[in-house]
Motif scaffolding. Structure first.
Motif, mmCIF file in Angstrom:
data_model
loop_
_atom_site.group_PDB
_atom_site.id
_atom_site.type_symbol
_atom_site.label_atom_id
_atom_site.label_comp_id
_atom_site.label_asym_id
_atom_site.label_seq_id
_atom_site.Cartn_x
_atom_site.Cartn_y
_atom_site.Cartn_z
ATOM 1 N N LEU A 127 11.316 9.428 0.372
ATOM 2 C CA LEU A 127 11.031 9.642 1.789
ATOM 3 C C LEU A 127 12.344 9.779 2.559
ATOM 4 O O LEU A 127 13.405 9.358 2.087
ATOM 5 N N ILE B 12 5.037 7.462 7.557
ATOM 6 C CA ILE B 12 5.775 6.214 7.299
ATOM 7 C C ILE B 12 7.063 6.156 8.134
ATOM 8 O O ILE B 12 7.315 5.153 8.820
ATOM 9 N N ARG C 108 12.854 4.372 1.643
ATOM 10 C CA ARG C 108 13.381 4.588 0.291
ATOM 11 C C ARG C 108 13.167 6.042 -0.110
ATOM 12 O O ARG C 108 12.118 6.619 0.209
ATOM 13 N N GLY D 82 0.833 -1.197 0.000
ATOM 14 C CA GLY D 82 0.000 0.000 0.000
ATOM 15 C C GLY D 82 0.869 1.249 0.000
ATOM 16 O O GLY D 82 2.089 1.176 -0.166
ATOM 17 N N THR D 83 0.217 2.389 0.199
ATOM 18 C CA THR D 83 0.938 3.660 0.268
ATOM 19 C C THR D 83 1.996 3.615 1.368
ATOM 20 O O THR D 83 3.146 4.003 1.156
ATOM 21 N N ASN D 84 1.616 3.126 2.541
ATOM 22 C CA ASN D 84 2.540 3.094 3.671
ATOM 23 C C ASN D 84 3.611 2.015 3.535
ATOM 24 O O ASN D 84 4.532 1.951 4.330
ATOM 25 N N SER D 85 3.444 1.158 2.535
ATOM 26 C CA SER D 85 4.449 0.114 2.259
ATOM 27 C C SER D 85 5.555 0.621 1.345
ATOM 28 O O SER D 85 6.467 -0.138 1.022
ATOM 29 N N GLU D 86 5.457 1.885 0.900
ATOM 30 C CA GLU D 86 6.389 2.406 -0.111
ATOM 31 C C GLU D 86 6.358 1.514 -1.353
ATOM 32 O O GLU D 86 7.372 1.328 -2.030
ATOM 33 N N ALA D 87 5.174 0.983 -1.645
ATOM 34 C CA ALA D 87 5.058 -0.013 -2.718
ATOM 35 C C ALA D 87 5.380 0.572 -4.083
ATOM 36 O O ALA D 87 5.966 -0.113 -4.926
ATOM 37 N N ASN D 88 4.998 1.825 -4.298
ATOM 38 C CA ASN D 88 5.286 2.412 -5.604
ATOM 39 C C ASN D 88 6.755 2.793 -5.746
ATOM 40 O O ASN D 88 7.195 3.167 -6.829
ATOM 41 N N SER D 89 7.507 2.671 -4.668
ATOM 42 C CA SER D 89 8.954 2.864 -4.765
ATOM 43 C C SER D 89 9.667 1.536 -5.004
ATOM 44 O O SER D 89 10.895 1.498 -5.057
ATOM 45 N N LEU D 90 8.903 0.467 -5.160
ATOM 46 C CA LEU D 90 9.472 -0.876 -5.391
ATOM 47 C C LEU D 90 9.190 -1.317 -6.817
ATOM 48 O O LEU D 90 8.160 -0.969 -7.390
#
Lengths: 302, 302
Positions: free
Chosen positions: B280, B257, B277, B47-55
């Protein structure tokens, strides 16, 4: 990467044609790119107007390979490689280096909003360090209306200081001439290349000491834009700028990417060119007719 | 995908720990996920708090595989699979199906802004058609403050009508209770599961007939949030809600986060947990101390 060519004043974020299954149509893509190069327009492939963020990393790699194999010279290529994930930006930037590209155009990571400059600095620095090649030339891509993550003057200054040979320019798509002018005044003196994000500011940019423009409408009106970029010191330059503005205004009356594709579809006599990827939507028949009519009234031709 | 379990009221967008080279730290990840599951918190990984879009896509696939191999049950997993590129969303959604996940949480494509609902509809429909599996259960992810691309009531209605068995719920992270209530009133009657995007609205959501909440702070305060989700009909529910709000307010006083990671770092006695990441930035030492002090004053413990 190759140094800036004398003809590198005008670049186009190249629109991407799609097959019915939405996969990129390489044949039409090469044809359009070749036409742009023949008109002395550089290829800023994988930009906003390319629907690049709607494409997978492997799609972009295949398209770039296809252009190189078709004989497009590397010094006419400035692919967009910025991504939310560092790994994707590194993969694409390395690929661009291997293809001998002039440089890469990099969006900031655009998912998180209101992030500190420190975080953006670390992102760009991490990409540079991971690519680890002095040949990498990065043009920053400032487009706050879409990315919603700005590239501040302070960030540019810091990146220039840390990596002066790598961060060599910027595309300013803020739509704010004051910002573009400030960038030129602050950074162009030592060779930083500031490109206006559209041709409305081309003449002002050239007069101020900027590098040129990277503009959506160069996909369709590149010849005229290049002419002004070459002849900006001539007495009829203001007149030429007004003509460019008038054409751009027509396209701005429609959703830009579908409108560009519609004009190219008419030029190529191929409705296939109209396809866009979701979440974009192509012009409907009435919009297409309306656009064609207004362009005709303006005496526009590709 | 499995049907909603009785314990599916509280989910956490799981924060992702990183090694020094910023690659995901699978050992710490599994440990945290196992702890969440032990506290009856579902895993809305990526999700957003998972920094998923940075992966990258492959990072996410590796992490999901790691959780499944560690014995985390599929029905406790709701991975985020929405991406700007249809192919990436399809790849991740298929992977989630193969892993036996409860469902997937899907962002709209978030690069282009002000896109028409028609385009968003086509995006989601295209993903559903390409995945081509009736077992796919999609929870929409409405988070306009970050994605800047909203999921409208009209879009939900259209997707529900076209694919009633597929679009089974939504996470509303608008932060606007009126919007959440309207979603519940309009769609919950026929089984659509509306989750509040944070626990501030948990009690209101349960009373209105919603499904629960998917909340960042469930990473650290899951036990108490789950307790209210179970006992919302008891007389002390309003009191419990106020206590949840007070804890959340502490975290909201910092970048969320990094603050969650700092609290977990203290809990696990491992500064490695603090890494984020780019773009952030982790809390600095003073911020970390300040957060720990305030949490301590509140009598908070994980």
């Amino acid at each position: 990467m190759n140094s800036s060519s004398a003809s590198g004043k005008v670049w186009s974020p190249v629109v991407t044609p799609f097959h019915e299954d939405l996969s990129p149509d390489l044949r039409r893509y090469i044809e359009h790119c070749q036409w742009l190069v023949d008109n002395d327009v550089g290829l800023a492939v994988f930009g906003t107007n390319s629907e690049a963020n709607s494409l997978s990393v492997s799609h972009k790699q295949q398209l770039l390979d296809g252009l190189v194999e078709a004989g497009i010279p590397g010094n006419r290529l400035m692919p967009g490689t910025g991504s939310c994930a560092i790994e994707d930006a590194v993969t694409l930037s390395r690929h661009a280096l291997e293809a001998g590209c002039h440089g890469v155009l990099m969006l900031p990571p655009f998912y998180y909003k209101n992030v500190p400059d420190e975080g953006l600095y670390r992102y760009f620095a991490e990409v540079v360090e991971r690519v680890g090649d002095a040949a990498l030339k990065i043009y920053l891509y400032h487009i706050p209306p879409v990315a919603q993550v700005p590239i501040s003057l302070g960030l540019i200054e810091r990146l220039r200081k840390a990596y002066p040979e790598t961060f060599v320019g910027i595309k300013d798509s803020s739509g704010d001439w004051d910002n573009t002018r400030t960038m030129i005044q602050q950074f162009a003196g030592d060779g930083f290349q500031v490109y206006a994000g559209n041709e409305r500011f081309l003449l002002q940019t050239m007069r101020e000491g900027g590098a040129g423009c990277i503009s959506a409408t160069a996909n369709v009106n590149g010849r005229a834009i290049v002419a002004l970029a070459r002849q900006w010191q001539q007495s009829d330059a203001d007149q030429a700028q007004l003509a460019l503005n008038a054409t751009r205004e027509v396209f701005e009356g429609f959703p830009m990417i579908p409108a560009l594709k519609s004009a190219i579809a008419d030029f190529r006599d191929s409705d296939d060119w109209c396809r866009v990827r979701p979440p974009l939507v192509a012009l409907d028949a009435a919009q297409r007719r309306q656009l064609a009519t207004v362009l005709d009234e303006h005496g526009f031709s590709m």
